[in-house]
Scaffold this active site. Structure first.
Site, PDB file in Angstrom:
ATOM      1  N   TYR A  53       0.897  -1.205  -0.125  1.00  0.00           N
ATOM      2  CA  TYR A  53      -0.048   0.136  -0.126  1.00  0.00           C
ATOM      3  C   TYR A  53       0.849   1.189   0.088  1.00  0.00           C
ATOM      4  CZ  TYR A  53      -4.037  -2.884   1.187  1.00  0.00           C
ATOM      5  OH  TYR A  53      -5.298  -3.573   1.371  1.00  0.00           O
ATOM      6  N   LEU A 217     -18.550  -1.760  -0.253  1.00  0.00           N
ATOM      7  CA  LEU A 217     -19.538  -0.836  -1.023  1.00  0.00           C
ATOM      8  C   LEU A 217     -19.358  -1.143  -2.704  1.00  0.00           C
ATOM      9  CD1 LEU A 217     -19.426   2.747   0.732  1.00  0.00           C
ATOM     10  CD2 LEU A 217     -20.613   0.555   1.173  1.00  0.00           C
ATOM     11  N   GLY A 220     -17.679   1.868  -4.508  1.00  0.00           N
ATOM     12  CA  GLY A 220     -18.729   2.881  -4.438  1.00  0.00           C
ATOM     13  C   GLY A 220     -20.077   2.666  -5.334  1.00  0.00           C
TER      14      GLY A 220
END
Length: 329
Positions: A53, A217, A220
């Site tokens: 990351y 999600l 999104g």
């Protein structure tokens, strides 16, 4: 904050996992520290990261941001269950030398030492294999992990993006060696992507693994994307925009948003609450870029979806059904 056991371990973890993938690439260090402080103040004690990351030339940056936060003191490190991952090459150009990526014993040894240094800690609570490695046998992987456990550098091992049969292979080999094996699986799972229900989650439950869903999600798509468009807010981009270009997908998402509007519930919070209501789930990973996004995610822990609403959500996003019936032709 609600807590649960992490699989078959003695660890008590929050039912939301703070994903840190945006710390560095999208959220500056100072704001990242504010978000982590707010998460800890709210009782969220399970933080997830990965050695890659930061991405590109900044691989490792996210772990360093967390390490600098730990270094501020205040028992931050002692209060957090920290999980990181190993697999991807750390070469900035993405062209690793031999043994600088994947799950060879040599790379695991090098990678854990580098992560410990960046995180400014003497141990990692949950060390996860970011992907399966078809080149390295589990005998070698577990031998390397067993040494790290004996040295006190890691406490537990987990998997990420493993199919069900690899979870079984990994834990059967660990059992033959007389060691604990995997204690968690981090997988793609949300209302719009439910294939994990066919094999991954049943395998995890059979072997006593906690399940940590990522992308709750769905990039999104389940966060009220059409509503935001209509209100002149942030428009869908990337995979979400491509998905919404499909009229059937757009109609499905519109039905989802309309249903939740009738109940006065924010779509993103409902998507998280739905995951929390599913069997075998430890806690979904939320990756806030801002403090407001963290606050929204925290509200989902208190949200209870009634049976009628859960049924309606299943009608909009039908799952594959239980195995083996889900495989019927």
């Amino acid at each position: 904050m609600e807590y649960t056991q992490l699989g078959r371990t003695g660890l008590k973890v929050s039912r939301l996992v703070l994903g840190t993938m945006n710390f560095g690439p999208q959220t500056e260090e100072a704001e990242s520290h504010v978000i982590m402080d707010a998460a800890l103040d709210a009782g969220l004690n399970f933080f997830d990261t990965a050695n890659v990351y930061g991405w590109g030339e900044n691989k490792g940056r996210t772990e360093s941001i967390i390490g600098n936060w730990f270094a501020k003191g205040g028992d931050r490190r002692d209060k957090v269950v920290i999980a990181t991952k190993v697999f991807g090459g750390m070469n900035a150009e993405g062209k690793p030398w031999p043994n600088e990526d994947r799950l060879s014993a040599l790379n695991i040894r090098r990678a854990v030492e580098a992560s410990l240094k960046r995180l400014q800690t003497d141990h990692i609570d949950l060390y996860q294999f970011h992907h399966i490695d078809r080149r390295t046998p589990f005998e070698e992987i577990w031998q390397a992990i067993d040494v790290l456990v004996q040295q006190g550098k890691i406490l537990y091992a987990g998997s990420s993006n493993f199919p069900g049969y690899k979870i079984a292979q990994a834990n059967e080999m660990a059992a033959r060696r007389g060691t604990l094996g995997l204690v968690s699986e981090q997988c793609l799972y949300n209302l719009a992507e439910r294939r994990a229900e066919m094999e991954v989650i049943p395998a995890a439950q059979e072997y006593g693994l906690g399940v940590i869903p990522w992308s709750p999600l769905h990039g999104g798509l389940l966060g009220g994307v059409i509503k935001k468009e209509n209100e002149g807010g942030r428009r869908a981009s990337g995979r979400s925009a491509a998905a919404l270009a499909d009229t059937a997908v757009r109609a499905q998402i519109q039905s989802y948003e309309d249903l939740l509007a009738e109940h006065g519930i924010e779509p993103g919070e409902a998507a998280l609450a739905w995951l929390l209501a599913q069997p075998g789930i430890t806690g979904p990973i939320v990756g806030p870029r801002t403090l407001d996004q963290l606050k929204s995610a925290l509200r989902a822990v208190e949200l209870e979806l009634g049976e009628e609403l859960l049924t309606s959500l299943d009608e909009i996003f039908p799952g594959p059904g239980p195995s083996p019936e889900a495989f019927a032709w």
